[in-house]
Design an enzyme around this catalytic site. Structure first.
Site, mmCIF file in Angstrom:
data_model
loop_
_atom_site.group_PDB
_atom_site.id
_atom_site.type_symbol
_atom_site.label_atom_id
_atom_site.label_comp_id
_atom_site.label_asym_id
_atom_site.label_seq_id
_atom_site.Cartn_x
_atom_site.Cartn_y
_atom_site.Cartn_z
ATOM 1 N N GLY A 28 8.273 -0.633 -7.637
ATOM 2 C CA GLY A 28 7.297 -1.707 -7.878
ATOM 3 C C GLY A 28 7.534 -2.568 -6.648
ATOM 4 O O GLY A 28 7.886 -2.193 -5.638
ATOM 5 N N HIS A 31 3.851 -2.662 -1.592
ATOM 6 C CA HIS A 31 3.416 -3.385 -0.085
ATOM 7 C C HIS A 31 2.621 -2.274 0.267
ATOM 8 O O HIS A 31 2.286 -1.143 -0.294
ATOM 9 C CB HIS A 31 4.689 -3.561 0.559
ATOM 10 C CG HIS A 31 5.649 -2.501 0.906
ATOM 11 N ND1 HIS A 31 5.153 -1.243 1.392
ATOM 12 C CD2 HIS A 31 6.987 -2.558 0.557
ATOM 13 C CE1 HIS A 31 6.264 -0.669 1.484
ATOM 14 N NE2 HIS A 31 7.315 -1.348 0.756
ATOM 15 N N HIS A 34 3.513 1.469 -0.026
ATOM 16 C CA HIS A 34 3.250 2.171 -1.136
ATOM 17 C C HIS A 34 1.889 2.483 -1.308
ATOM 18 O O HIS A 34 1.406 3.541 -1.650
ATOM 19 C CB HIS A 34 3.533 1.293 -2.492
ATOM 20 C CG HIS A 34 5.280 0.719 -2.564
ATOM 21 N ND1 HIS A 34 5.544 -0.498 -2.135
ATOM 22 C CD2 HIS A 34 6.349 1.583 -2.740
ATOM 23 C CE1 HIS A 34 6.996 -0.392 -2.342
ATOM 24 N NE2 HIS A 34 7.373 0.679 -2.770
HETATM 25 P P1 AMP Z 1 10.350 2.486 -3.335
HETATM 26 O O1 AMP Z 1 9.409 1.617 -4.165
HETATM 27 O O2 AMP Z 1 11.211 1.827 -2.447
HETATM 28 O O3 AMP Z 1 11.392 3.379 -4.037
HETATM 29 O O4 AMP Z 1 9.227 3.341 -2.544
HETATM 30 C C1 AMP Z 1 8.584 3.998 -3.111
HETATM 31 C C2 AMP Z 1 7.966 4.982 -2.070
HETATM 32 O O5 AMP Z 1 7.372 4.443 -1.149
HETATM 33 C C3 AMP Z 1 8.952 5.960 -1.649
HETATM 34 O O6 AMP Z 1 8.424 7.375 -1.541
HETATM 35 C C4 AMP Z 1 9.296 5.461 -0.155
HETATM 36 O O7 AMP Z 1 9.680 5.995 0.689
HETATM 37 C C5 AMP Z 1 7.579 4.792 -0.097
HETATM 38 N N1 AMP Z 1 7.761 3.619 1.235
HETATM 39 C C6 AMP Z 1 8.540 2.563 1.134
HETATM 40 N N2 AMP Z 1 8.396 1.889 2.167
HETATM 41 C C7 AMP Z 1 7.468 2.543 2.898
HETATM 42 C C8 AMP Z 1 6.883 2.399 4.191
HETATM 43 N N3 AMP Z 1 7.012 1.257 4.846
HETATM 44 N N4 AMP Z 1 5.772 3.151 4.360
HETATM 45 C C9 AMP Z 1 5.526 4.254 3.990
HETATM 46 N N5 AMP Z 1 6.212 4.800 2.578
HETATM 47 C C10 AMP Z 1 6.955 3.704 2.137
#
Ligand code: AMP
Length: 294
Positions: A28, A31, A34
């Site tokens: 969650g 941004h 995601h």
């Molecule tokens: P998180 O909510 O931080 O667990 O991230 C969920 C997914 O979004 C994971 O697969 C992350 O690697 C991906 N993600 C987070 N930040 C970025 C970004 N800046 N660019 C691309 N994917 C991202």
């Protein structure tokens, strides 16, 4: 768009879904990074599911589980707008009911770098991902290249456990100054925010050093280190094999420059693939004829 709170609700919804089904797991506080994953899933799959779950199992004691940003209403609106069909948002007691005791151990890969700084982190990631995959039964799962070691862990467990899903990895989405988007960037004050893009610059310097002929890992890394802003404290800066996160002394393909630095209480991570390795290093050794006969 359906919102499911339990595995039973997910299974019921998924039973009627057109395939292929893509899943975008998230914690969650969404941004543009995601949403880029969601967009890619939307392009490639007939049905798209996203999960929102701040997974206590992947946070260590004293980490930011309690204060991790939560923005459920805004996240749901963004996912609806992005054309997601199903959001799975269980609470912690549903994911880990009393008596829960199983775990997925990703092996030695899970103990290097991020795993060394966050003992048990990748066990928590692997466990929740296997549970999400088992519940949603996606054909394809979408993860961000920003979390490169997470990608390596997932590739490892998908292969090792014969999980019937395909892993899709999407490029890191960045701010115009190079800082990788992260839900944790909201923790940064103005000075830390100004210093943070130097992490990516350090990686770019390492990539350029290798492209320009540097073959020694430590020398290439030292060049990048000089780029880190003094307001940041390095957690690690290195060049690794992107599948194993082993760091051999001589750089050889495939190679990935990885970085992590503290900005106050917040630790940021980033990485850049090393696209060009000095000539000859990606080829079989050439035995030069010295002119002497054997
Ligand atoms: P998180 O909510 O931080 O667990 O991230 C969920 C997914 O979004 C994971 O697969 C992350 O690697 C991906 N993600 C987070 N930040 C970025 C970004 N800046 N660019 C691309 N994917 C991202």
């Amino acid at each position: 768009m359906l919102i499911a709170r339990t595995p039973g609700q997910v299974r019921e919804a998924v039973a009627g879904f057109a395939r292929p089904l893509g899943l975008v797991p998230t914690m969650g506080a969404l941004h543009a990074g995601h949403l880029a994953l969601v967009r890619r899933a939307r392009e490639e799959c007939r049905t798209v599911a996203a999960s929102i779950f701040v997974n206590p199992l992947q946070f260590g004691p004293g980490e930011d589980y309690d204060r991790y940003p939560r923005a459920f209403e805004g996240d749901v609106a963004a996912l609806r707008e992005a054309g997601v069909d199903l959001v799975y948002a269980p609470d912690a007691a549903t994911m880990y009911p009393p008596g829960f005791g199983a775990a997925v151990d990703p092996g030695p890969l899970g103990e290097r770098f991020e795993g060394a700084l966050r003992p048990g982190h990748f066990r928590g990631v692997a466990t929740v991902c296997v549970k999400l995959f088992a519940t949603v039964s996606p054909d394809r799962v979408y993860f961000g290249a920003k979390d490169a070691q997470q990608v390596a862990v997932l590739a490892r467990i998908i292969a090792d456990l014969n999980l019937p899903v395909e892993l899709a990895v999407c490029p890191t989405v960045r701010e115009p100054d190079g800082l990788a988007l992260s839900s944790r960037n909201v923790y940064l004050d103005a000075e830390q925010r100004a210093a943070a893009p130097s992490i990516h610059r350090a990686l770019e310097v390492i990539v350029a050093a290798v492209r320009d002929g540097e073959t020694d890992r430590e020398r290439a890394v030292a060049r990048g280190r000089a780029e880190l802003a003094p307001q940041l404290r390095e957690a690690y800066l290195d060049i690794v094999d992107p599948a194993t996160f082993a760091a051999p002394r001589d750089i050889r393909p495939p190679a990935l420059a990885i970085a992590s630095a503290w900005a106050g209480e917040t630790r940021l991570i980033d990485n850049e693939p090393i696209v060009a390795v000095p000539s000859g290093r990606d080829e079989a050794p050439v035995l030069h004829d010295s002119g002497r006969s054997a």
